[in-house]
Design a protein around this motif. Sequence first.
Motif, PDB file in Angstrom:
ATOM      1  N   THR A   1      -9.501  -0.426  -6.481  1.00 18.95           N
ATOM      2  CA  THR A   1      -8.117  -0.643  -6.060  1.00 18.95           C
ATOM      3  C   THR A   1      -7.226  -0.429  -7.281  1.00 18.95           C
ATOM      4  O   THR A   1      -7.416  -1.078  -8.312  1.00 18.95           O
ATOM      5  CB  THR A   1      -7.929  -2.087  -5.545  1.00 18.95           C
ATOM      6  OG1 THR A   1      -8.763  -2.269  -4.399  1.00 18.95           O
ATOM      7  CG2 THR A   1      -6.481  -2.341  -5.155  1.00 18.95           C
TER       8      THR A   1
ATOM      9  N   ASP B   1      -8.007   3.269  -3.581  1.00 17.94           N
ATOM     10  CA  ASP B   1      -6.709   3.106  -2.909  1.00 17.94           C
ATOM     11  C   ASP B   1      -5.617   2.744  -3.914  1.00 17.94           C
ATOM     12  O   ASP B   1      -5.871   2.078  -4.906  1.00 17.94           O
ATOM     13  CB  ASP B   1      -6.804   1.992  -1.867  1.00 17.94           C
ATOM     14  CG  ASP B   1      -7.788   2.339  -0.773  1.00 17.94           C
ATOM     15  OD1 ASP B   1      -7.858   3.532  -0.390  1.00 17.94           O
ATOM     16  OD2 ASP B   1      -8.520   1.430  -0.320  1.00 17.94           O
TER      17      ASP B   1
ATOM     18  N   ALA C   1       0.862  -1.186   0.000  1.00 14.55           N
ATOM     19  CA  ALA C   1       0.000   0.000   0.000  1.00 14.55           C
ATOM     20  C   ALA C   1       0.897   1.234   0.000  1.00 14.55           C
ATOM     21  O   ALA C   1       1.876   1.284   0.749  1.00 14.55           O
ATOM     22  CB  ALA C   1      -0.899  -0.008   1.237  1.00 14.55           C
TER      23      ALA C   1
ATOM     24  N   TYR D   1      -1.873   0.981  -4.673  1.00 14.95           N
ATOM     25  CA  TYR D   1      -0.875  -0.027  -4.283  1.00 14.95           C
ATOM     26  C   TYR D   1       0.249  -0.061  -5.310  1.00 14.95           C
ATOM     27  O   TYR D   1       0.069   0.335  -6.459  1.00 14.95           O
ATOM     28  CB  TYR D   1      -1.512  -1.426  -4.200  1.00 14.95           C
ATOM     29  CG  TYR D   1      -2.437  -1.581  -3.023  1.00 14.95           C
ATOM     30  CD1 TYR D   1      -2.006  -2.197  -1.862  1.00 14.95           C
ATOM     31  CD2 TYR D   1      -3.739  -1.091  -3.077  1.00 14.95           C
ATOM     32  CE1 TYR D   1      -2.851  -2.329  -0.767  1.00 14.95           C
ATOM     33  CE2 TYR D   1      -4.593  -1.215  -1.992  1.00 14.95           C
ATOM     34  CZ  TYR D   1      -4.138  -1.834  -0.835  1.00 14.95           C
ATOM     35  OH  TYR D   1      -4.966  -1.954   0.236  1.00 14.95           O
TER      36      TYR D   1
END
Length: 432
Positions: free
Chosen positions: A411, A101, A84, A103
Amino acid sequence: MTRHIDLDRLKKTHPLVEDLAQEKVLFWKNPKKLAYEDLARDLPVPLEAIYEAADRLDRFRPFIQAVFPETQPEGGLIESPLRAIPKMGERLKKEAPFLGDLYLKMDSHLAVAGSIKARGGIYEVLKHTEDLAQAHGLLEDGDYLKLASPEAREIFKGYTIQVGSTGNLGLSIGISSAKIGYKVIVHMSQDAKAWKKDLLRSYGVQVVEYASDYSLAVEKGRAESDQDPKSHFVDDENSMDLFLGYAVAALRLRGQLEEENIVVDEAHPLHVYIPCGVGGAPGGVAYGLKALFKDQVHLYFVEPTKAPCMVLGMATGLQDQIAVKDIGLDGKTEADGLAVGRPSGFVGGVMDPVLDGIFTIEDGPLNPLMKALYEAEGIFIEPSAAASFQGVLMNEEARKVLPALGLPGSTHIAWATGGALVPEDIRKEILK
Ligand SMILES: *Cc1c(COP(=O)(O)O)cnc(C)c1O
């Protein structure tokens, strides 16, 4: 193989070509992408083939541990962390907002080769080693550790591995083959960095330098290898083995997402951004991900504006029948890993129904992005790998034509394709 290109006509039928010729920063949405249901009717590479490749890598684990001692802590597994990177995410959001998010898939830190090439490259060398060992009766009891013995090395010494490369594939094939015991010849294009050639020579690898681009280095290497029955050419433009080695990444990533409790479903899609050169590495990874995550994954390549060979080939439908020099670009870019003028036709065809789109990035932002990651997260990657962030930065624009990018549960995975082997003094210089 090459054909005459009528540029004026091509620009009329495909207005994108004019934008590419002008080195514009752009997002191309792939109109040929299919829903998984339709793709599955005629899968170009069966999922079983990817599982078989993963099984082969498992069989080799005792051998990998013995020959590449840095893999001992992981029991001979060559795999990279999924990390992350929220601070980098905040920085990028300030410049250009995206939802979800962020990564980093750290292939930049894969053992042995320090780049994504550790996947396909080492897999192909191992598969070739298995074939040779079987032919020499070395594997009758199924003991792979025996392949690291002096007797086995004596046999491998009689064989040669060759490859054409802009740098990292050469490092991966060169280091792994030399350590196994092969003779190795790496045919390097003009874009290859000096430190990569020096490092290879330190392993006893023969480096042949070309004052030309990547496609010619491959062509020459292939021709030289074909003349020697004891030589194997790792063919970046056409190799199914390379492709399958890359595709195994998907199985590994699935496990990591589960471990991190990262949900992937309709409301929580995966968006994966991978820097693209000739297409083999990003194509294999993307294909594996599509086979596993189906419509819940969205796949994007990123190319330099100076060498956008894959988008040129896919968007015009000409695939490897067109090169960036046909539209007036010289293909020279600071992103050495992406400095490829003609794409793999094999990969372009497989990607037609799979890929969501391709972003382009100028050379200018590469070093600042690399530096931003280093400052925010303490992770060093090479400039080519920093291209992956372009997909995130252009989310707002791409979202207009690709609604899945607007889901707040998304993601985003930037695929960091290289970096760990960059020597300290060069790191300092590029971070300055
Ligand atoms: C090789 C490489 C890529 C792209 O892989 P291709 O198979 O050439 O498309 C991207 N980034 C880095 C750092 C690489 O070495």
